[in-house]
Enzyme design. Structure first.
Site, mmCIF file in Angstrom:
data_model
loop_
_atom_site.group_PDB
_atom_site.id
_atom_site.type_symbol
_atom_site.label_atom_id
_atom_site.label_comp_id
_atom_site.label_asym_id
_atom_site.label_seq_id
_atom_site.Cartn_x
_atom_site.Cartn_y
_atom_site.Cartn_z
ATOM 1 N N LYS A 52 0.599 -1.048 -0.052
ATOM 2 C CA LYS A 52 -0.291 -0.212 -0.143
ATOM 3 C C LYS A 52 1.078 1.441 -0.142
ATOM 4 O O LYS A 52 1.348 2.452 -0.532
ATOM 5 C CB LYS A 52 -1.000 -0.240 1.469
ATOM 6 C CG LYS A 52 -2.300 -1.274 1.060
ATOM 7 C CD LYS A 52 -2.604 -1.514 2.268
ATOM 8 C CE LYS A 52 -3.924 -2.468 1.440
ATOM 9 N NZ LYS A 52 -4.863 -2.732 2.996
ATOM 10 N N GLN A 96 -5.004 -1.714 9.123
ATOM 11 C CA GLN A 96 -5.024 -3.369 8.608
ATOM 12 C C GLN A 96 -5.712 -4.417 9.801
ATOM 13 O O GLN A 96 -4.813 -4.461 11.073
ATOM 14 C CB GLN A 96 -2.920 -3.339 8.697
ATOM 15 C CG GLN A 96 -3.140 -4.920 7.894
ATOM 16 C CD GLN A 96 -3.150 -4.777 6.708
ATOM 17 O OE1 GLN A 96 -3.353 -3.867 5.526
ATOM 18 N NE2 GLN A 96 -4.268 -6.004 6.004
ATOM 19 N N ASP A 119 -11.003 2.776 3.189
ATOM 20 C CA ASP A 119 -11.285 0.636 3.529
ATOM 21 C C ASP A 119 -12.946 0.513 3.449
ATOM 22 O O ASP A 119 -13.222 -0.553 2.628
ATOM 23 C CB ASP A 119 -10.945 0.228 4.641
ATOM 24 C CG ASP A 119 -9.187 -0.563 4.223
ATOM 25 O OD1 ASP A 119 -8.986 -0.534 3.068
ATOM 26 O OD2 ASP A 119 -9.135 -0.809 5.479
#
Ligand code: NAP
Length: 291
Positions: A52, A96, A119
Site C-alpha cells: 500500500k 490493517q 477501506d
C-alpha cells in the site's frame, strides 16, 4: 476465452491517478495523504501494508505508517484512530486487519470517521452503499466492478452467483452487482447452500470468494460464463523462491477451457484491490464523497 488482466488494468488506473495528482498539486492542492495503522508483525499484514505504501509512492500520494506492537491496548489504538480522525493533513486511513484477539475489530472500525474510512468498512459507508448513495466502497468488490466495466462485460439482466458472504468481499459484491447501474440478478451462496454445483453452473457471471484452492471445478461453470476468482490462498510450492505461491478458488485450466472471461491468480483481482484503495484516497482528498 479471454484473460482479464488485472495487473495491466491496475497499472493503467495508477497512471490515471498519478496524472490527476500531478494536476492537483500543480494547481496548488496538497498531495493526497493515506495513513495506515499496523499492529504486530504478521507476515501477510506486513506485506499488504508495504504494498500500500509502495502504491502511494507510485501515484504521488503522501503515506504514513503508524506501528504498534501486539500488546497495544484497545484504548491506545482507539486514541490513535481519534487522532487521525482529527488530523487535517490525513485524507484517509486504514487499520490493517486482523487485529490481536484482545482488540474488538468492530469497535475500531466504528471509531474511524466515515469521511476518512477509505477501506469502506464503517457501517455508515456500508449502509450508504446498500441504498446507492455516494460512499467509500470496500476495495475488492470495487476493483471487480471496475474490471467488469473496463472489459465491457455485459451485466444487465445476467444471472450472477457470488460464492461467499464475508463483509469485505462476498456480501458487498452481491449488493453492487444488484444495483441499478449493474442490473445483474444475484444469488449469494455460502457453506450451507444446497446443490452449489448446479447453482454455479447456471451463472452467467460467477464470482468465487471462498478461500479454498481450486474449489470451483469445470463442471460448476456454464459454457461462456464470466468467472472472477477472488481467492488467494498461500500454498507450498517448490517452484518459487519463497516456497509459497498464491492459489485461487477456481481450478483455472479446466474452467478457462469453458468460460468467456476469467481472472487469473495472481494478477487478476489482487492488483485491482490495491488500486481501489488509491481511488478511495483520491476521492477523500478531493472531498467528492463527503464535504
Ligand atoms: P471468509 O471471510 O473466510 O469467507 C469465506 C466465505 O466462503 C464464507 O461466506 C463461507 O461461508 C464461504 N464458504 C466456505 N466454504 C464454503 C463451501 N464449501 N461452499 C460454499 N461456500 C463456502 O473469506 P473472505 O475474506 O471473503 O476471502 C475469501 C478469499 O478471497 C480468501 O482466499 C481471501 O484470501 C481472498 N481475498 C482476496 C482478496 C484480493 O484482493 N484478491 C481480497 C480479499 C480476500 P459461511 O459464511 O457459510 O462460512
Amino acid at each position: 476465452m479471454k484473460l482479464i488482466d488485472g495487473k495491466q488494468t491496475a497499472t493503467d488506473i495508477k497512471k490515471e491517478i498519478a496524472a490527476e495528482v500531478r494536476e492537483m498539486v500543480a494547481a496548488g492542492a496538497k498531495k493526497p495523504h493515506l495513513a495506515a495503522i499496523l499492529v504486530g508483525h504478521d507476515g501477510g499484514s506486513e506485506t499488504y501494508v508495504a504494498f500500500k505504501i509502495k502504491d502511494c509512492e507510485e501515484v504521488g500520494f503522501k503515506s504514513s505508517l503508524i506501528r504498534f506492537e501486539d500488546d497495544v491496548t484497545e484504548e491506545q489504538l482507539l486514541a490513535k484512530v481519534n487522532e487521525l480522525n482529527n488530523d487535517a493533513d490525513v485524507d484517509g486511513f486504514i487499520v490493517q486487519l486482523p487485529l490481536p484477539k484482545h482488540i474488538s475489530e468492530q469497535k475500531v472500525i466504528e471509531a474511524i470517521d466515515p469521511k476518512k474510512d477509505v477501506d469502506g468498512f464503517h457501517p455508515i459507508n456500508v449502509g450508504r452503499m446498500v441504498i446507492g448513495l455516494p460512499c467509500f466502497v470496500s476495495a475488492t468488490p470495487d476493483g471487480i466492478v471496475e474490471l467488469l466495466k473496463r472489459y465491457n462485460i455485459e451485466t444487465s439482466g445476467k444471472d450472477c452467483v457470488v460464492v461467499g458472504r464475508s463483509n469485505i468481499v462476498g456480501r458487498p459484491m452481491s449488493v453492487l452487482m444488484s444495483q441499478k447501474a449493474i442490473n445483474a440478478t444475484v444469488t449469494v451462496a455460502h457453506s450451507r447452500t444446497k446443490d452449489l454445483e448446479a447453482l454455479c453452473a447456471k451463472a452467467d457471471i460467477l464470482i468465487a470468494a471462498i478461500g479454498i484452492p481450486e474449489f470451483i471445478k469445470g463442471n460448476m461453470v456454464k459454457e461462456g460464463a464470466v468467472v472472477i476468482d477472488v481467492g488467494t490462498t498461500r500454498v507450498k510450492s517448490d517452484q518459487t523462491k519463497s516456497g509459497f505461491k498464491l492459489k485461487g478458488d477456481v481450478a483455472f485450466d479446466e474452467v478457462a477451457a469453458k468460460c468467456s472471461y476469467i481472472t487469473p491468480v495472481p494478477g487478476g483481482v489482487g492488483p485491482m484491490t490495491r488500486v481501489a484503495l488509491l481511488k478511495n484516497t483520491l476521492l477523500a482528498a478531493k472531498k467528492e464523497i463527503y464535504n
